[in-house]
Scaffold this motif. Structure first.
Motif, PDB file in Angstrom:
ATOM      1  N   ASP A  87      28.203  20.305  11.544  1.00 31.20           N
ATOM      2  CA  ASP A  87      29.602  19.964  11.747  1.00 31.20           C
ATOM      3  C   ASP A  87      29.721  19.332  13.130  1.00 31.20           C
ATOM      4  O   ASP A  87      29.080  19.782  14.086  1.00 31.20           O
ATOM      5  CB  ASP A  87      30.446  21.235  11.649  1.00 31.20           C
ATOM      6  N   GLU A 138      29.176  25.323   4.827  1.00 31.40           N
ATOM      7  CA  GLU A 138      28.305  25.966   5.819  1.00 31.40           C
ATOM      8  C   GLU A 138      27.977  27.412   5.430  1.00 31.40           C
ATOM      9  O   GLU A 138      26.825  27.833   5.464  1.00 31.40           O
ATOM     10  CB  GLU A 138      28.999  25.933   7.188  1.00 31.40           C
ATOM     11  N   ARG A 160      29.351  14.581   7.856  1.00 29.39           N
ATOM     12  CA  ARG A 160      29.777  15.442   6.751  1.00 29.39           C
ATOM     13  C   ARG A 160      30.591  14.635   5.732  1.00 29.39           C
ATOM     14  O   ARG A 160      30.488  14.855   4.529  1.00 29.39           O
ATOM     15  CB  ARG A 160      30.605  16.620   7.276  1.00 29.39           C
ATOM     16  N   TRP A 205      27.954  20.806   1.563  1.00 34.85           N
ATOM     17  CA  TRP A 205      29.273  20.700   2.188  1.00 34.85           C
ATOM     18  C   TRP A 205      29.840  22.024   2.693  1.00 34.85           C
ATOM     19  O   TRP A 205      30.767  22.034   3.482  1.00 34.85           O
ATOM     20  CB  TRP A 205      30.282  20.036   1.248  1.00 34.85           C
TER      21      TRP A 205
END
Length: 166
Positions: free
Chosen positions: A103, A52, A32, A50
């Motif tokens: 993530d 979610e 990320r 970036w």
């Protein structure tokens, strides 16, 4: 972004190239943090790269890598092989699947969670023009390769670069 490469160390000689000859391969990982750094460098701050929640709201399964980051990472194999990024005269690809960058379950945002395997081979040689076409294979490797149905997924199709060598 990290890179593990296997490619030839010297500038290729067009007279020795043959169709089907491999130019090398590499695996590149994305985290990320890599996506945030690329957004800053490229100016592409689209939240699908970036955020979610936003990515899911627009129908994605989660955050995805920038398309140009994927393409640029792939063609770097060619420019490294050629010994000069300026030797790449043309580069084209079709996007077939997005590259999800989940993530990290543990660790920081710089923990890699997506891996691309990139390999290249000579698709055509034009000795008269001093050019070679390199065909690239760009696949997303499964996060959990030990599962039975885990298979690499092609993320770019018809990924080809024309390189001036003579």
């Amino acid at each position: 972004m990290s890179d593990q490469s296997t490619s030839s160390p010297s500038t290729p000689d067009i007279d020795t190239l043959e169709k089907g000859q491999e130019i090398g391969s590499r695996e590149i990982t994305f985290s990320r943090a890599d996506l945030i750094a690329y957004a800053a460098a490229s100016g592409d701050h689209n939240p699908i790269h970036w955020n979610e929640r936003f990515a899911r709201e627009v129908g994605l399964d989660g955050v995805i890598a920038h398309g140009m980051l994927t393409m640029g990472s792939a063609v770097d194999l060619v420019s490294s092989w050629a010994g000069d990024p300026g030797a790449v005269l043309d580069y084209q690809a079709r996007f077939t699947k997005p590259v999800p960058v989940p993530d990290a379950e543990q660790g920081g945002p710089d923990t890699p969670t997506a891996t691309l395997r990139i390999s290249g081979k000579i698709g055509a040689v034009d000795a008269e023009a001093g050019t070679a076409r390199v065909d690239l294979s760009v696949e997303l490797l499964p996060q959990e390769p030990e599962t039975e149905d885990a298979k690499p997924q092609k993320v770019l199709a018809k990924s080809q670069a024309v390189v001036k060598l003579a």
